[in-house]
Scaffold this active site. Structure first.
Site, short mmCIF file in Angstrom:
data_model
loop_
_atom_site.label_atom_id
_atom_site.label_comp_id
_atom_site.label_asym_id
_atom_site.label_seq_id
_atom_site.Cartn_x
_atom_site.Cartn_y
_atom_site.Cartn_z
N TYR A 198 27.78 44.97 46.37
CA TYR A 198 28.03 46.63 46.19
C TYR A 198 27.19 47.44 47.09
CZ TYR A 198 28.08 45.02 41.39
OH TYR A 198 28.69 43.71 39.95
N TYR B 121 37.01 52.39 37.55
CA TYR B 121 38.06 52.07 36.34
C TYR B 121 37.11 52.75 35.10
CZ TYR B 121 36.24 47.25 36.08
OH TYR B 121 35.09 46.40 35.54
N ARG C 235 26.89 39.71 44.56
CA ARG C 235 27.18 40.97 44.39
C ARG C 235 26.43 42.34 44.37
NH1 ARG C 235 29.51 37.70 40.15
NH2 ARG C 235 27.62 38.81 38.49
#
Length: 281
Positions: A69, A91, A65
């Site tokens: 990112y 979100y 990740r």
């Protein structure tokens, strides 16, 4: 034209949590990048803007990740450098458990571009409302589950303990989307050093769609390993002990209060004496 960046929060529940400012940024953008976990939410964003590009494409099974990112940041900053008004719509709150928004805003500002972050209703906000928790009553501590396991964190069992992302508990690879029962058992053993195994804990999941039901499942701590857990599941542990008074601080405060009352009495007497002297003259 100088480019700009706004990372905005659209809240947790579709259509219900977005603020007017976030909506305005989305509608006036040249390009909108979508950082949401539900395809229906992304379709809703596309109703507000004609050029919505998903950031979910940068995730991959077995892919770190950290790389994901960086790619998200690069995608947004590339458009900013080309002079576009760019919005990253995320979100929840764009600054909570979200590295890409923080890094992209930081980098854009460092390069001289206008960059802002607009808060949104986060999972924490929903949790407080859905579970009826007042952080001011007993206090509240929060940790990412894996960080809580990797480091010797000091926490207080007389307040609420919230562990985020327990579906990833114990993952050091940053490349998984879930860990399993064995990892959660390690977490249970760590918590059992402080909490009884029969202590009632709560599994919480906020509603993403208006038709979704909030998950607030109560179970004994010992049963956590066998529970159904997802990436967005949060563990809430209510207090297991009563708050203990601090006699040293209470004694100091009592002495201060006594001294304050004495000062007030002396001041009042002085005012009365001055008034009597004035009247006699």
């Amino acid at each position: 034209m100088a480019g700009s960046l706004a990372c905005v929060g659209i809240g947790m529940t579709l259509g219900a949590h977005i603020c007017p400012l976030a909506r305005s940024y989305i509608e006036q953008a040249d390009v909108v990048f979508s950082g949401v976990s539900n395809g229906i939410v992304e379709l809703w964003l596309k109703e507000m803007h004609g050029d919505v590009r998903s950031l979910q494409v940068y995730y991959g099974e077995g892919k770190s990740r950290h790389i994901t990112y960086r790619e998200m940041v690069d995608a947004m900053l590339t458009e900013v450098r080309q002079g576009n008004k760019v919005v990253g719509a995320f979100y929840g709150h764009p600054g909570v458990f979200a590295q890409a928004p923080h890094r992209s805003v930081e980098l854009a500002r460092a390069e001289g571009f206008e960059a802002v972050m607009v808060p949104g209703i986060s999972a924490e906000d929903c949790l407080i409302a859905d579970l009826g928790i007042d952080p001011g009553q007993f206090g509240c501590q929060q940790f990412e589950a894996s960080q809580f396991m990797f480091y010797q964190r000091r926490f207080d069992p007389s307040c609420y303990l919230i562990l985020w992302q327990i579906g990833l508990a114990g993952d050091k690879s940053m490349a998984r989307f879930a860990t399993g029962k064995a990892h959660r058992q390690v977490l249970i053993e760590l918590l059992a050093e402080t909490y009884p195994l029969d202590h009632q804990v709560i599994l919480y999941e906020a509603a993403v769609l208006p038709i979704d039901k909030v998950r607030k499942q109560t179970l004994p701590l010992r049963d956590l390993a066998d529970a159904e857990i997802f990436m967005h599941t949060t563990l809430v542990i209510p207090p297991s002990e009563k708050m203990r008074p601090n006699p040293t601080i209470l004694d100091k405060l009592a002495k201060l209060e006594t001294a304050h009352q004495v000062d007030e009495t002396l001041t009042t007497r002085k005012l009365i004496n001055n008034k009597l002297t004035t009247n006699n003259n």
